[in-house]
Motif scaffolding. Structure first.
Motif, mmCIF file in Angstrom:
data_model
loop_
_atom_site.group_PDB
_atom_site.id
_atom_site.type_symbol
_atom_site.label_atom_id
_atom_site.label_comp_id
_atom_site.label_asym_id
_atom_site.label_seq_id
_atom_site.Cartn_x
_atom_site.Cartn_y
_atom_site.Cartn_z
ATOM 1 N N THR A 20 -69.783 -1.685 -39.666
ATOM 2 C CA THR A 20 -70.776 -2.117 -40.637
ATOM 3 C C THR A 20 -70.061 -3.453 -41.226
ATOM 4 O OG1 THR A 20 -70.030 0.075 -42.086
ATOM 5 C CG2 THR A 20 -71.510 0.238 -40.418
ATOM 6 N N GLU A 24 -72.538 -6.773 -42.747
ATOM 7 C CA GLU A 24 -72.560 -7.224 -43.769
ATOM 8 C C GLU A 24 -72.314 -8.109 -44.229
ATOM 9 O OE1 GLU A 24 -70.611 -3.817 -45.541
ATOM 10 O OE2 GLU A 24 -72.346 -2.528 -46.085
ATOM 11 N N CYS A 27 -74.628 -11.008 -42.843
ATOM 12 C CA CYS A 27 -75.825 -11.340 -42.860
ATOM 13 C C CYS A 27 -74.775 -11.575 -44.479
ATOM 14 C CB CYS A 27 -76.073 -9.466 -44.339
ATOM 15 S SG CYS A 27 -77.302 -8.818 -42.225
ATOM 16 N N THR A 28 -74.312 -11.715 -45.088
ATOM 17 C CA THR A 28 -74.125 -11.908 -46.438
ATOM 18 C C THR A 28 -73.901 -13.727 -46.263
ATOM 19 O OG1 THR A 28 -73.053 -10.373 -47.624
ATOM 20 C CG2 THR A 28 -72.597 -12.719 -48.646
ATOM 21 N N ALA A 37 -80.307 -6.731 -44.183
ATOM 22 C CA ALA A 37 -78.748 -6.561 -43.958
ATOM 23 C C ALA A 37 -78.829 -4.377 -43.902
ATOM 24 C CB ALA A 37 -78.069 -6.144 -45.547
ATOM 25 N N VAL A 41 -77.322 -2.584 -40.639
ATOM 26 C CA VAL A 41 -76.343 -1.242 -40.912
ATOM 27 C C VAL A 41 -77.113 -0.418 -40.660
ATOM 28 C CG1 VAL A 41 -75.417 -0.400 -42.272
ATOM 29 C CG2 VAL A 41 -75.046 -2.769 -42.968
#
Length: 143
Positions: A20, A24, A27-28, A37, A41
């Motif tokens: 996960t 994340e 996505c960031t 996001a 997840v």
């Protein structure tokens, strides 16, 4: 332009947090919306947990591979494991009906995969050799 990243972990629940965190971080790094996001997840948590608990019956060293690809209007998630054959798309109709049932009438379990598949605008399952491959396309939230 599409941007893709792939990672592999052993099918162990202790690896879920790393999987996960990969999602994340992706996505960031690629400026995906918070809703995107969260959807990704959720998908990875559900799929990874199902692989370990239901697919393998517990922790093992079989690989789980997650690939993410960001395009301007969607994100593609490819999830692969080496558990026994299981086609979640085939089970969608029954799981979706259970999700729509009154809470008291729903059987325990089976709802997570329906949520994963409802998150996707497109889902496709392929069994290749000893590998389950689920390809999900998730529309990106408008910015």
């Amino acid at each position: 332009m599409t941007i893709a990243e792939t990672r592999t972990w052993p099918a162990r629940m202790t690896q879920l947090s790393e999987a996960t965190a990969f999602v994340e971080s992706f996505c960031t790094a690629h400026a995906l919306a918070a809703d995107d996001a969260l959807h990704l997840v959720l998908c990875v948590e559900e799929l990874f947990t199902n692989t370990v608990v239901h697919g393998h019956g517990g922790d093992c060293d079989a690989p789980v591979r997650i690939a993410l690809r960001a395009a301007p209007r969607h994100v593609e998630l490819t999830y692969e494991d080496h558990a026994p054959p299981f086609d979640p798309v085939e089970h969608l109709a029954g799981a979706a009906a259970e999700l729509d049932a009154d809470r008291e009438e729903r059987p325990v379990g089976g709802v997570g995969i329906a949520l994963v598949l409802r998150t996707a605008s497109r889902a496709r399952y392929v069994r290749e050799g000893d590998c389950n491959r689920l390809l999900l396309t998730i529309a990106r939230a408008p910015r």
